[in-house]
Design a protein around this motif. Structure first.
Motif, PDB file in Angstrom:
ATOM      1  N   TRP A  63      83.914  -0.953  67.111  1.00 18.83           N
ATOM      2  CA  TRP A  63      82.636  -1.099  66.119  1.00 18.83           C
ATOM      3  C   TRP A  63      81.736  -0.003  66.364  1.00 18.83           C
ATOM      4  O   TRP A  63      81.266   0.457  65.183  1.00 18.83           O
ATOM      5  N   ALA A  64      81.460   0.714  66.760  1.00 20.94           N
ATOM      6  CA  ALA A  64      80.617   1.781  66.935  1.00 20.94           C
ATOM      7  C   ALA A  64      80.761   3.131  66.871  1.00 20.94           C
ATOM      8  O   ALA A  64      80.018   3.410  66.033  1.00 20.94           O
ATOM      9  N   LEU A  87      79.481   4.605  63.688  1.00 21.18           N
ATOM     10  CA  LEU A  87      78.458   5.949  63.624  1.00 21.18           C
ATOM     11  C   LEU A  87      79.253   7.004  62.791  1.00 21.18           C
ATOM     12  O   LEU A  87      78.749   7.367  61.922  1.00 21.18           O
ATOM     13  N   GLN A  88      80.214   6.829  61.547  1.00 22.37           N
ATOM     14  CA  GLN A  88      80.688   7.255  61.343  1.00 22.37           C
ATOM     15  C   GLN A  88      80.681   7.186  59.621  1.00 22.37           C
ATOM     16  O   GLN A  88      80.063   7.539  58.563  1.00 22.37           O
ATOM     17  N   ILE A 127      72.373   6.660  63.468  1.00 18.74           N
ATOM     18  CA  ILE A 127      73.214   8.205  64.597  1.00 18.74           C
ATOM     19  C   ILE A 127      72.707   7.805  66.004  1.00 18.74           C
ATOM     20  O   ILE A 127      74.016   7.779  66.718  1.00 18.74           O
ATOM     21  N   ILE A 128      71.827   8.236  66.091  1.00 19.51           N
ATOM     22  CA  ILE A 128      70.867   8.012  67.056  1.00 19.51           C
ATOM     23  C   ILE A 128      70.948   6.830  67.810  1.00 19.51           C
ATOM     24  O   ILE A 128      71.704   6.842  69.604  1.00 19.51           O
ATOM     25  N   GLU A 129      71.362   5.925  66.927  1.00 22.20           N
ATOM     26  CA  GLU A 129      71.472   4.509  68.518  1.00 22.20           C
ATOM     27  C   GLU A 129      73.260   4.349  69.034  1.00 22.20           C
ATOM     28  O   GLU A 129      73.804   3.758  69.723  1.00 22.20           O
ATOM     29  N   ASP A 130      73.504   4.823  67.739  1.00 20.46           N
ATOM     30  CA  ASP A 130      75.178   4.571  68.106  1.00 20.46           C
ATOM     31  C   ASP A 130      75.926   5.829  68.785  1.00 20.46           C
ATOM     32  O   ASP A 130      76.300   5.578  69.838  1.00 20.46           O
TER      33      ASP A 130
END
Length: 646
Positions: A308-309, A313-314, A325-328
């Motif tokens: 899922w992560a 991100l993709q 993007i930072i959190e992923d």
């Protein structure tokens, strides 16, 4: 991008892109050609407004054409509408300084039009110009100025009885307070918005209820949050806009995840995902992917959490959502760590740091934009104030007569000269203090980086990662307040906490420490940043480290005799022995940090006209020394004083 950011975007669309004057203006024309030209200006402005969300560059093109034609025929309403359209386009393009300039032009034109005509249309245009200026300041996190302009807009809407627009302004004021975590004020204004929305049947009512629930959730009032969410569900069903409740479904998932009802949480996340995907909302889809990864991580399903992560991100990378993007990257690093795969965990942690630093750079740019916009606004306000002042002076000059005119000119000139001289003296002192502060930052960062380098060599990868994580927290605080002249005492304590934890790691818990603030220290008391750290560093390096056994460091804050007193005490080798070691060392040198700190205290005295000094003394100097005590006596200052100056 977190869920609060998603809601902020929705609010921006709700209020920031108002069409100022959608219909054709009624404007006097001297001949047939002028009448045709005004119609052409309105047509160009309508085209510009229609394209702003899909082709902002085209909006700018048509707005410029409208300006050229409107200037030719002196069609002021057309100029105001073109400026509003250009401002909206610049907001979408994230060019906030240019957006503010355009909205300021519109505000000035509408103010002039109102002087000639008290038309409700022009008053509404002025209110929307103020509201748009508030949106720009919200986008660069200048919340005080955002509230200033929202208040101006609200005053006009209340005078003209436009309840629907009052509700929108109340809603956005609530969002500003929510962004500052000032939840009671946020709920107060959201409740005002909700009351008006119920009266007018506004379709944005369920969104307001959703946001009130989100505030309750952030305060851990889960039962209250659930009530708001249920009301929002009913409101969505009533207006037949169930496709637009994806954010509410996401919030439901968050609530059930906190309650450990994981099956329900997953069900709501799946519903939210379907809703976002049906609307082709990639921002929301990436958010739900991230939420699902967190849910699986909490359940210990690391493989599913990673899938899922990676999806989140993709998608975030494809649409350029830097916050997401930072959190992923951070989440993926955590999952790999849980899977006992340190190499990919480190790679994604480094990507997380790089992405976060790029956002921090953008935030720093926003600070400069805030300063520029505020300077331009204050300059314009000063010009208006000066213009009014001169008109008043002219009136009194005529009334009083020629003799008093000479006296008034002479007195006014002298006062301006004195004020200018005092202002310049104060600014010079402030800039000198800032220059000394800026010298302090590279020295502090150099010391930290040197420590990290040596720690990595000595302790290996795992400890280095832990050290870097703590260092990043400290650097975030340091960068956040490096350009401020004052920071709250509790933020200085937080920074010292991180720094001392780093040094504990570096010296293998060679010492223990405590940081205390007396009850006499008020919440909004402030001091200059990076003022205490050099003395704490000296206590560690020259007091505790040379000591054979472990030691203790105590930092205490209190108010005494109308001064903020900070004491740094260690039970190290003592001042005399430390000096002897320095004198016998080939690498002995004078501490740059302490020298700069002394200069900063001197500048503090000159700007505040209050005493600021430091006393360094040895504990039990007549017997065997048992440590060193450093006491700083600082003027009492408040963080509100800095905000008022800004």
């Amino acid at each position: 991008m977190n869920s609060k950011k998603i809601f902020a975007v929705f609010t921006f669309v709700l209020l920031g892109h108002w069409n100022v004057l959608g219909s054709t203006f009624v404007w006097s024309a001297t001949d047939r050609t002028s009448s045709i030209d005004t119609t052409q200006v309105n047509t160009l402005n309508l085209k510009a407004d229609a394209l702003k969300e899909i082709h902002p560059d085209s909006t700018l093109y048509y707005s410029q054409k409208a300006v050229a034609l409107a200037q030719k025929i002196n069609f002021k309403p057309g100029l105001a509408q073109a400026a509003m359209n250009s401002g909206n386009a610049y907001i979408i393009l994230s060019q906030y300084k240019e957006a503010f300039k355009e909205f300021s032009k519109a505000q000035q034109i509408f103010s002039e039009l109102i002087q000639d005509s008290s038309s409700k249309v022009f008053k509404t245009g002025l209110a929307r110009a103020y509201a748009s200026m508030a949106v720009v300041h919200s986008e660069v996190n200048d919340y005080s100025m955002a509230l200033h302009f929202y208040t101006k807009a609200l005053k006009i809407y209340l005078e003209t009885g436009q309840k629907n627009h009052c509700a929108k302004v109340y809603n956005n004021i609530g969002i500003v307070y929510q962004s500052q975590k000032r939840y009671p004020q946020a709920l107060e204004y959201l409740q005002k918005a909700l009351t008006l929305q119920k009266e007018t049947g506004d379709a944005s009512m369920p969104t307001t209820l959703t946001n009130m629930g989100a505030i309750a959730f952030e305060q851990h009032h889960d039962a209250q949050a659930e009530q708001y969410y249920k009301q929002a569900e009913k409101a969505f069903e009533k207006i037949g806009a169930s496709r637009n409740n994806a954010l509410l479904l996401t919030y439901w998932g968050d609530l059930f995840q906190r309650k450990k009802e994981f099956a329900k949480a997953e069900n709501y996340y799946q519903k939210a995902l379907a809703s976002y995907q049906s609307m082709q909302n990639d921002f929301g889809t990436a958010l739900v992917f991230y939420k699902m990864s967190g849910l699986q991580l909490e359940l210990g399903q690391f493989a599913e959490a990673l899938t899922w992560a990676q999806k989140s991100l993709q998608l975030a990378q494809s649409i350029g959502t830097q916050d997401q993007i930072i959190e992923d990257e951070k989440r993926i690093s955590e999952i790999y760590s849980a899977l006992k795969q340190p190499e990919p965990a480190l790679i994604h942690f480094q990507k997380y740091i790089a992405a976060r630093d790029s956002v921090n750079n953008w935030e720093n740019n926003k600070k400069f934009l805030r300063a520029e916009m505020n300077f331009e606004y204050q300059k314009k306000e000063a010009l208006i104030h000066e213009k009014n002042k001169r008109q008043n002076q002219l009136f009194w000059f005529v009334v009083v007569g020629g003799l008093l005119l000479i006296g008034l000119v002479f007195v006014t000139y002298n006062r301006l000269q004195i004020k200018r001289r005092l202002t310049l003296q104060k600014e010079v002192a402030e800039y000198e203090q800032k220059a000394l502060h800026l010298q302090m930052n590279p020295h502090f960062v150099f010391n930290c980086l040197s420590s990290i380098s040596s720690f990595i060599v000595q302790n290996g990868t795992d400890s280095a990662i832990k050290y870097l994580a703590k260092f990043s927290k400290l650097m975030r605080l340091t960068l956040e307040y490096s350009k401020a002249s004052l920071i709250p005492v509790h933020k200085e304590i937080e920074s010292l906490q991180h720094y001392l934890e780093l040094e504990q790691l570096r010296f293998n818990r060679k010492f223990e420490f405590t940081i205390q603030a007396d009850a006499s220290v008020e919440d909004d008391m402030a001091l200059a940043p990076l003022l205490i750290q050099p003395f704490v560093e000296n206590a560690i390096l020259h007091g505790i480290v040379p000591k054979e056994s472990n030691g203790n460091i105590k930092v205490a804050f209190k108010v005494e005799q109308e001064q903020l007193v900070c004491t740094i005490t260690d039970d190290g080798i003592g001042l005399s022995k430390s000096r002897n070691i320095k004198e016998n060392s080939v690498t002995a040198h004078e501490s740059m940090a302490l020298e700069i700190t002394k200069k900063r205290l001197e500048m503090m005295e000159s700007t505040t006209l209050q005493k600021a000094r430091v006393v360094i003394e040895e504990i039990n100097p007549t017997h065997s020394a048992t440590g060193t005590r450093v006491t700083l006596y600082l003027p009492i200052q408040y963080i509100n004083e800095q905000n008022n100056k800004a």
